[in-house]
Design an enzyme around this catalytic site. Structure first.
Site, PDB file in Angstrom:
ATOM      1  N   CYS A 272       0.820  -1.213   0.000  1.00 24.87           N
ATOM      2  CA  CYS A 272       0.000   0.000   0.000  1.00 24.87           C
ATOM      3  C   CYS A 272       0.845   1.250   0.000  1.00 24.87           C
ATOM      4  CB  CYS A 272      -0.917   0.007   1.222  1.00 24.87           C
ATOM      5  SG  CYS A 272      -2.117  -1.349   1.231  1.00 24.87           S
ATOM      6  N   TYR A 273       2.044   1.145   0.542  1.00 24.56           N
ATOM      7  CA  TYR A 273       2.901   2.323   0.667  1.00 24.56           C
ATOM      8  C   TYR A 273       4.162   2.212  -0.181  1.00 24.56           C
ATOM      9  CZ  TYR A 273      -0.133   2.539   4.716  1.00 24.56           C
ATOM     10  OH  TYR A 273      -1.236   2.546   5.535  1.00 24.56           O
TER      11      TYR A 273
END
Length: 1338
Positions: free
Chosen positions: A1306-1307
């Site tokens: 996600c990051y």
């Protein structure tokens, strides 16, 4: 010209204005130095010479009248700024009355003289400056404020110098006696010369800037005994801020002359001069009787000169005489043709008007026409220019203009009439306003402009050496034998001539060439450059010589007739300069003559020949060329004849009938003018320089700061800046671009009102693009250039046209995304759009159309959102309607900003509704049952997110079940995916889980085993299976999945051919290059079919193809004969005529299978050389449209569900493909440049080992690494710079079993432990990439 000329236009005011203008032209016609063909010109030029009988077509008159009008305009603006109009409800922002009204009781500071002069010059220099004048403006009651600093003081009387003063020469005496003074000049003083330095002012306010004014006491022998000045006008010293640029520039004498020499100012100075003279007369002992006697003698001398009483009562007596002063350039400023500066000696003190009441509303009578002088009547009479620059001169006044040189009355043959008689002027204009009007006219001792010794042609001998008088004029010059009498050449000016020769010379008219061509242009430019009389300019190179080869059989002009042993006379150089300037003005300012000059065999010159002609002309007289073409371009705005009267003869859409041009003529004239702008750019010899300079200017820069384009030299950058900011060139460019939209508007009117069903006239830009089609075999190639020159020219013209469009946009743009569509800005957008549609023919790439300057100054969020609600009109356009002006990354930002804005709006609506439901539940007094019922029913409306709960075992099935029949407001909310939570996964969706879900769902949907899509084994591209067994609703849901991914900013691991994206954007798929990426083998075979030469065999024998389309589906080959679309269906883009392709999904219920061959059973015809082009077009249509139409249409419905239709217009097919699929090529070196580190830096051993290992990965391993870190194996649009990739330290490896690298998808974070050596890192990283599936906490 009186002060009354400042009043608003009315019935009487218009008449006075026309009378004043005609009187001005009449006076200028008498005093202008006429340009004529020099006597040493080649014989070929004499066949092209044409007499000019229209004063508006004479360059000297045109230049003088422009200066005069500019001076009056500046005076009006100064009055408007300082005094105002006095009207109670004035709304003109620059009017002092309006400023005072808006301020109310607050104090208003009045502009001082310097500030008002500065602003007035700016306002008067704008396009259509008359529009800025206050309609209520009245003439001032007081003299101009600029005169308050002038003081009259007695001048010294140096007797010693008087005694030593030599008597005037006999030649000067003859010159002085030649021009009789008007009766109105009898009581008026003359201005005598002063030094040029006094005009320049020398910049010291303490010493003042002196203007010497002569006070002459005329008598019987006044021309023999000139008196010393009786007084001097000095400027009082004033305090000046020497640090102020405006004060030091606009406070000089050069600019003050604009106010000092206006009619009102000259009238006031005349009055003060007469008053001061009276004081001097009383001090010298002169009484009233002596003054009266002096006035009487002057009147007698004036009566002897032959002036009539009717001319004394002319409207331009006294006040009007001063209206003919120089305009625009101060008389004290040297002209370009002068070799030594003129000082204030050129300034003439106005003459004293005849006594009598002032006439404020004059009327012209029959005697107000220009009086004729003795001479023979020429073949032409004075005419009015059909393309007059000033619309005030209407046709009814044409009879008032008759050439004093052209219409000789029989009663005046015996004696020569005064030249000032016809113009109603109290004195020749050149003596009032100095050579500021005409750069080559002498002043007080100016010889008569046409007093040359003209001998009968049959009595002329061979050319003799010219005899130059003291004034520098040619006195005796022979001419070549055999020259016809009606094409007499200019022989210079004589200081003294007999009465007969003067009478004959009065009938001589100015001359110019009737047309130009490539050889004439070369000759004239060679003459000017050889003589060194070219205009001083900043274009590069300063001069251009011939660099072309003549075509076979092309004529060549002879050189001038001159003796090589003798220096070429200065006055003959001046004659050539005047003639060349007159010719350029005469030809280039007339649209028909310009078209005739650069056309051959009914077609325009080829682009390079036309550019070469303009290149040479702009290097000898750029200002004249730009101004003349600007005048000719005014004809582009004349409406076509059918539009000048619509519906009925009494319905007038346009106020006046003007000669108009057809679209073909207008397009050719537009092409000529645009080539002149292209030729003005610096001449470069490398196409790379053209691209780099265009890229620099697309950023709005003058110099490149850094990057690849910084290699261009500073000198070249400044040369570009000089020409693209040149006022004359920019003015021409603005008019041309405005004409594009105007002509198209005329076409719309004509189609809607007159001949909408008839054959449409071609677009105004069609001739330009026909010229730029360098493969056009019908082009008229006049000059022969080398192949490298032609190759460079193919690049030069389109690139510089785009640069000129950007220059106008920079000059016109106010920073708003909404721009005017019917002005210069709209015209540039129209040209750029037309060039973009033809970019392949013009050899232009998409990057050449970008204008990054605009994107850097537009708000990335607000602009695209406001664009959604904007409706384009002809008057207002939006910049985002022209997406090719922006870079791909900028367009993607706008596209995603629109999606995020819509997503945020639906999220806020749901949140607001959820809050209201919660408030009602707690405060509404509802029972628990009602609360639960309300919550359940409003669950969909109050949900903030679109939540999908997906299991890994049935990804596509779960997605279909949960997306089926969803409302639009649900789909447009932010997406949240719960993947595999039923099996114990702990994925928290912040982007990575969504990416994993779409990767799995799309991979399952495109699996060929399901029978919905086929995948090419070579290119791995997916396409619809013709006649698929799957239902159409499944294709719609697959399209919805793609739409959701794009809407939420995710890329998909899919590969579709570009043809699909063209169809999704509404663009046709008709060319082979449209399918080359998806079906390369098929495109190669069809290309071979088109390129086959039948010398090697017939097409039907070699290829043996039938006019059919075949496809293999589920082991069966289905074949159908292709039916071409009719022209009517091409226009309507209808599919009703096409045969429906058989669908296997409809046969599963027991219906018979579709036949393999043609339903009719007939054999299809063979493909031959005659129909092979149609065969290829139809094959592409059946491949991409007919065979898969039901599947595609269902997919397209789903794809457009979440995306705003208008937002898709921002994207090109290639850009949409990048948005959907991402970028598949992964450059590790580029990725390393943009990676971020947490816990260590790039110099750490583990980091260096990591990049050393990754650099050696193949494409498959690179994609696995990217997918491991970001959940996608594709880069986003823009490459690694738009990707979040972080390498974070995750401790040291202390576990004997070993720890593997992990990631936060996600990051975009890679958690990399510090391993003891490179081999361990290689092993652990490979193990992690090969087994990356599922989530712990993502």
């Amino acid at each position: 010209m009186t002060r009354d000329a400042m009043r608003p236009t009315s019935a009487g005011g218009s008449s006075r204005k026309n009378d004043s203008e005609l009187d001005l032209l009449a006076g200028l016609w008498q005093e202008a130095r006429f340009a004529r063909l020099p006597c040493d010109a080649p014989r070929e030029l004499k066949d092209l010479v044409e007499d000019i009988d229209n004063p508006k077509r004479v360059y000297a008159i045109h230049k003088a009248s422009r200066r005069h009008n500019f001076q009056l305009l500046v005076q009006k603006y100064i009055v408007q700024l300082r005094e105002g109009c006095g009207a109670e409800h004035c709304n003109t922002s620059t009017c002092f009355t309006c400023r005072k009204r808006i301020a109310g009781r607050a104090p208003v500071r009045r502009y001082n003289t310097t500030s008002a002069r500065t602003l007035a010059l700016h306002l008067a220099s704008q396009e259509n400056p008359e529009h800025g004048l206050c309609p209520n403006l009245r003439p001032p009651k007081a003299p101009p404020a600029a005169l308050s600093s002038l003081v009259f003081v007695p001048s010294p009387k140096p007797q010693l110098r008087d005694e030593r003063a030599p008597p005037p020469s006999p030649k000067a005496q003859a010159v002085h006696n030649h021009r009789p003074a008007s009766p109105k000049t009898s009581n008026v003083d003359r201005i005598q010369p002063s030094s040029a330095r006094s005009c320049a002012g020398e910049g010291h306010a303490e010493r003042g800037e002196r203007i010497k004014i002569a006070h002459s006491r005329t008598g019987p022998d006044d021309h023999r005994q000139p008196r010393r000045p009786g007084f001097t006008v000095i400027e009082e010293p004033v305090s000046k801020d020497h640090r102020s640029f405006a004060a030091n520039l606009f406070g000089t004498v050069a600019f003050k002359m604009l106010e000092w020499l206006t009619p009102a100012a000259v009238e006031d100075m005349s009055r003060r001069a007469r008053s001061f003279r009276g004081e001097l007369d009383s001090e010298d002992g002169l009484g009233d009787a002596a003054a009266a006697k002096l006035d009487s003698s002057k009147s007698e001398n004036a009566a002897k000169s032959g002036l009539s009483k009717s001319l004394q009562d002319s409207p331009l007596s006294s006040d009007g005489l001063h209206g003919n002063l120089a305009n625009g350039r101060s008389p004290c400023l040297p002209s370009q043709s002068e070799k030594e500066p003129r000082g204030l000696k050129d300034v003439q003190q106005p003459l004293e008007p005849a006594p009598g009441p002032r006439v404020t509303n004059p009327r012209r009578n029959s005697n107000a026409k220009v009086r004729t002088s003795s001479g023979t009547k020429p073949k032409r009479q004075l005419s009015i220019d059909p393309y007059a620059q000033d619309s005030a001169a209407e046709e009814p006044f044409a009879a008032l203009l008759r050439s004093p040189r052209a219409i000789a009355g029989p009663a005046e043959r015996g004696s020569r009439g005064p030249k000032t008689a016809g113009s109603s002027l109290s004195r020749p204009i050149s003596q009032l306003s100095s050579a500021g009007f005409f750069d080559d006219v002498s002043l007080e001792k100016m010889p008569p402009p046409k007093s040359i010794d003209v001998k009968p042609w049959n009595n002329r001998a061979q050319p003799s050496a010219p005899k130059v008088s003291e004034s520098g004029s040619l006195t005796e010059v022979g001419t070549a034998p055999g020259v016809s009498g009606d094409r007499s050449c200019s022989l210079g000016s004589s200081a003294a001539a007999g009465q007969d020769s003067e009478s004959e010379d009065e009938s001589l008219l100015p001359q110019a060439l009737a047309r130009l061509d490539a050889e004439v242009v070369d000759f004239l430019c060679d003459v000017i450059q050889e003589d060194g009389t070219a205009e001083k300019h900043m274009l590069e190179p300063q001069s251009v010589t011939r660099f072309h080869n003549r075509q076979a059989g092309q004529r060549s002009l002879a050189r001038r007739k001159r003796r090589l042993a003798q220096a070429y006379p200065t006055n003959m150089r001046l004659e050539w300069k005047l003639f060349v300037e007159q010719t350029l003005f005469y030809v280039l300012s007339d649209p028909h003559l310009a078209l005739r000059s650069f056309t051959q065999k009914g077609q325009l010159y080829d682009s390079q020949t036309l550019w070469y002609c303009m290149l040479r002309l702009t290097r000898i007289a750029p200002s004249l060329v730009f101004h003349s073409l600007w005048m000719a371009a005014a004809s582009l705005f004349a409406p076509p004849k059918p539009l000048q009267t619509l519906r009925s003869p009494t319905t007038k859409v346009f106020p006046k009938n003007e000669p108009s041009l057809s679209n073909v003529e207008a397009g050719r004239l537009l092409s000529i003018c645009l080539h002149a702008l292209v030729a003005a750019a610096p001449l470069v010899s490398d196409s790379r320089q053209l691209y780099d300079m265009s890229r620099i200017r697309s950023h709005g820069l003058s110099l490149a700061g850094s990057g690849a384009v910084a290699r261009q030299p500073t000198e070249l950058c400044l040369q570009y800046e000089d020409i693209f900011t040149d006022d004359m060139a920019l003015r021409l460019a603005k008019r041309l671009f405005t004409a594009i939209t105007t002509r198209r508007y005329f076409d719309e009117l004509r189609q809607s009102n007159i001949d909408g069903e008839e054959h449409q006239e071609q677009d105004v830009l069609a001739p330009l693009f026909s010229q730029l089609d360098f493969l056009n075999m019908d082009a008229v190639y006049v000059l022969d250039f080398s192949f490298p020159d032609r190759a460079l020219h193919e690049t030069r013209v389109p690139i510089l046209l785009l640069d000129w469009a950007r220059a106008v946009m920079l000059n016109e743009w106010d920073g708003s995304p909404e721009v005017a569509g019917d002005g210069p800005f709209g015209g540039t957008l129209a040209l750029i759009e037309a060039m973009y549609k033809r970019r392949h023919e013009l050899l232009l790439a998409d990057a050449q159309f970008r204008f990054d300057y605009l994107a850097e100054r537009l708000d990335t969020i607000k602009v695209p959102i406001s664009w959604l609600s904007h409706t384009p009109t002809r008057q207002r356009l939006h910049l985002l309607d022209f997406p090719y002006l922006f870079s791909p990354s900028t367009l993607v930002s706008y596209f995603r900003a629109i999606n995020l804005s819509r997503m945020g709006r639906y999220y806020e609506e749901a949140s607001s509704l959820h809050s209201k439901i919660k408030l009602i539940s707690h405060q509404g007094g509802l029972t628990q049952h009602h609360k639960d019922e309300l919550t359940e029913r409003m669950k969909v409306a109050g949900a903030n997110y679109l939540v999908l709960d997906i299991s890994r075992d049935a990804v596509l099935q779960d997605a279909f079940d949960q997306l089926w029949r969803r409302e639009e407001r649900e789909l447009l909310r932010p997406l949240k995916v719960r993947l595999g939570e039923s099996s114990g996964e702990e994925g928290f969706d912040s982007g990575g889980v969504q990416q994993e879900f779409f990767r799995m769902a799309i991979a399952e949907a495109l699996n060929p085993d399901y029978g919905a899509f086929t995948v090419d084994e070579r290119t791995r591209m997916a396409w619809f299976l013709p006649g698929s067994l799957e239902d159409e609703w499944k294709f719609e849901l697959i399209g919805l999945l793609v739409s959701l991914a794009v809407y939420n900013g995710l890329t998909l691991p899919v590969t579709f051919p570009k043809a699909l994206y063209r169809k999704l954007l509404g663009e046709p798929v008709t060319e082979l290059h449209h399918i080359a990426d998806g079906w390369p083998d098929l495109a190669s075979g069809l290309t071979s079919l088109l390129e086959w030469d039948e010398k090697d065999g017939l097409v039907e024998d070699v290829f043996a193809r039938t006019y059919e389309f075949s496809v293999s589906t589920f082991g069966q080959v289905v074949t159908r004969e292709m039916k071409p679309l009719s022209d009517d269906h091409h226009r309507r883009r209808s599919h009703q005529q096409d045969e429906a392709w058989p669908q296997f999904s409809k046969t599963r219920s027991g219906s018979p299978a579709p036949p393999r061959g043609n339903p009719d059973g007939d054999d299809a015809p063979l493909v031959t050389s005659a129909n092979r082009n149609a065969y290829v077009s139809d094959y592409i249509r059946y491949l991409t449209d007919v065979s898969v139409r039901p599947q595609y249409e269902a997919f397209a419905r789903g794809f457009h569900t979440c995306l705003h239709p208008k937002s898709l217009t921002l994207l090109t097919p290639s850009l949409l493909q990048s948005v959907v699929e991402g970028v598949q090529e992964i450059d590790i070196a580029e990725l390393k440049r943009y990676v971020r580190y947490i816990g260590w830096d790039a110099s750490h051993r583990t980091v260096r080992d990591f990049w050393s290992i990754v650099k050696r990965y193949d494409d498959n391993m690179k994609r696995k690494l990217l997918e491991f870190v970001t959940a996608s194996d594709r880069l986003p649009v823009g490459g690694p710079k738009n990707l979040m990739f972080i390498v974070q330290r995750n401790g040291e490896e202390d576990d004997p079993a070993g720890r593997l690298p992990t990631s936060y998808t996600c990051y975009g974070t890679l958690l990399l432990p510090e391993y003891k050596d490179k081999e361990v890192l290689r092993e652990r990283l490979a193990m992690a990439l090969e087994n990356a599936q599922g989530f712990g906490f993502a």
